[in-house]
Design an enzyme around this catalytic site. Structure first.
Site, PDB file in Angstrom:
ATOM      1  N   PHE A  41       0.957  -1.483  -0.263  1.00 29.19           N
ATOM      2  CA  PHE A  41      -0.145  -0.014   0.151  1.00 29.19           C
ATOM      3  C   PHE A  41       0.920   1.048   0.055  1.00 29.19           C
ATOM      4  O   PHE A  41       1.796   1.181   0.537  1.00 29.19           O
ATOM      5  CB  PHE A  41      -0.934   0.014   1.099  1.00 29.19           C
ATOM      6  CG  PHE A  41      -1.704   1.310   1.229  1.00 29.19           C
ATOM      7  CD1 PHE A  41      -2.772   1.448   0.579  1.00 29.19           C
ATOM      8  CD2 PHE A  41      -1.674   2.264   2.200  1.00 29.19           C
ATOM      9  CE1 PHE A  41      -3.568   2.764   0.596  1.00 29.19           C
ATOM     10  CE2 PHE A  41      -2.372   3.254   2.460  1.00 29.19           C
ATOM     11  CZ  PHE A  41      -3.309   3.638   1.614  1.00 29.19           C
ATOM     12  N   HIS A  85      -2.906   8.107   5.877  1.00 28.19           N
ATOM     13  CA  HIS A  85      -1.639   7.908   6.630  1.00 28.19           C
ATOM     14  C   HIS A  85      -0.774   9.307   6.565  1.00 28.19           C
ATOM     15  O   HIS A  85       0.253   9.515   5.993  1.00 28.19           O
ATOM     16  CB  HIS A  85      -0.691   6.977   5.797  1.00 28.19           C
ATOM     17  CG  HIS A  85       0.198   6.207   6.703  1.00 28.19           C
ATOM     18  ND1 HIS A  85      -0.176   5.112   7.525  1.00 28.19           N
ATOM     19  CD2 HIS A  85       1.606   6.358   6.895  1.00 28.19           C
ATOM     20  CE1 HIS A  85       0.986   4.677   7.702  1.00 28.19           C
ATOM     21  NE2 HIS A  85       2.016   5.183   7.823  1.00 28.19           N
ATOM     22  N   ASN A  91       0.561   6.696  12.800  1.00 22.70           N
ATOM     23  CA  ASN A  91      -0.484   6.512  12.421  1.00 22.70           C
ATOM     24  C   ASN A  91      -1.685   5.694  13.057  1.00 22.70           C
ATOM     25  O   ASN A  91      -2.830   6.110  13.375  1.00 22.70           O
ATOM     26  CB  ASN A  91      -0.856   6.456  10.790  1.00 22.70           C
ATOM     27  CG  ASN A  91      -0.205   7.730  10.323  1.00 22.70           C
ATOM     28  OD1 ASN A  91      -0.644   8.723   9.948  1.00 22.70           O
ATOM     29  ND2 ASN A  91       1.072   7.161   9.561  1.00 22.70           N
ATOM     30  N   ARG A  96      -6.114   5.026  16.830  1.00 22.29           N
ATOM     31  CA  ARG A  96      -6.808   4.314  17.829  1.00 22.29           C
ATOM     32  C   ARG A  96      -7.102   5.010  18.790  1.00 22.29           C
ATOM     33  O   ARG A  96      -8.221   5.028  19.636  1.00 22.29           O
ATOM     34  CB  ARG A  96      -6.094   3.000  18.525  1.00 22.29           C
ATOM     35  CG  ARG A  96      -5.949   1.920  17.397  1.00 22.29           C
ATOM     36  CD  ARG A  96      -5.172   0.691  17.814  1.00 22.29           C
ATOM     37  NE  ARG A  96      -3.890   0.823  18.245  1.00 22.29           N
ATOM     38  CZ  ARG A  96      -2.771   0.828  17.397  1.00 22.29           C
ATOM     39  NH1 ARG A  96      -2.938   0.719  16.086  1.00 22.29           N
ATOM     40  NH2 ARG A  96      -1.630   0.978  17.637  1.00 22.29           N
TER      41      ARG A  96
END
Length: 123
Positions: A41, A85, A91, A96
Site C-alpha cells: 500500500f 496515513h 498513524n 486508535r
C-alpha cells in the site's frame, strides 16, 4: 491530531522537528524490498492535496451530529485517516486514540476506559 502526534513520538526514533506535521515525504507500507514499487500500500503523496484531505476529514467529523450513526462515523473516520496515513510514523496509534476520543466526544464513554493498544498501556 498534530499535538497528539508530537506527544506520541516524543522520545522515539521519529522524534524530530517535523514530528507534529503532516508528512512531507512519500511513505509506503509492506514492502519486502523497501521499494515503493513492491509495497502492499502507498498512501496519497505528500503536499497540498494531503493537507486539504486531512482538513476536510476533520471538518467532516465535526459536522457529524446524528447519535445513531456515531459508530459508523467513527469507522469511516478511522478508515479514511488510516488510508491517508498523514504522518510519517504513529498513524495506527493516533488512529486508535482518536476513536477513543471520538467515543468520549459523542458521549459513548465518560472516561477513557478502553485499552486500545499495548503501546499506550506501557506509557
Amino acid at each position: 491530531m498534530r499535538e497528539l502526534q508530537k506527544l506520541l513520538v516524543k522520545g522515539t526514533k521519529s522524534d524530530n522537528p517535523q514530528a507534529w506535521d503532516i508528512r512531507s515525504t512519500q511513505v509506503f507500507i509492506g514492502s519486502p524490498t523497501r521499494r515503493i514499487e513492491d509495497a502492499r500500500f502507498a498512501p496519497m503523496p505528500p503536499g497540498r492535496d494531503l493537507d486539504i484531505a486531512v482538513q476536510l476529514l476533520v471538518d467532516w467529523w465535526r459536522s457529524r451530529k446524528e447519535p445513531g450513526l456515531a459508530v459508523l462515523d467513527m469507522a469511516m473516520f478511522h478508515y479514511q485517516f488510516e488510508t491517508m496515513h498523514p504522518f510519517t510514523d504513529g498513524n495506527g496509534r493516533i488512529g486508535r486514540l482518536l476513536v477513543l476520543l471520538q467515543m468520549m466526544s459523542r458521549g459513548l464513554l465518560s472516561q477513557p476506559l478502553l485499552s486500545v493498544s499495548p503501546w499506550f498501556e506501557r506509557r
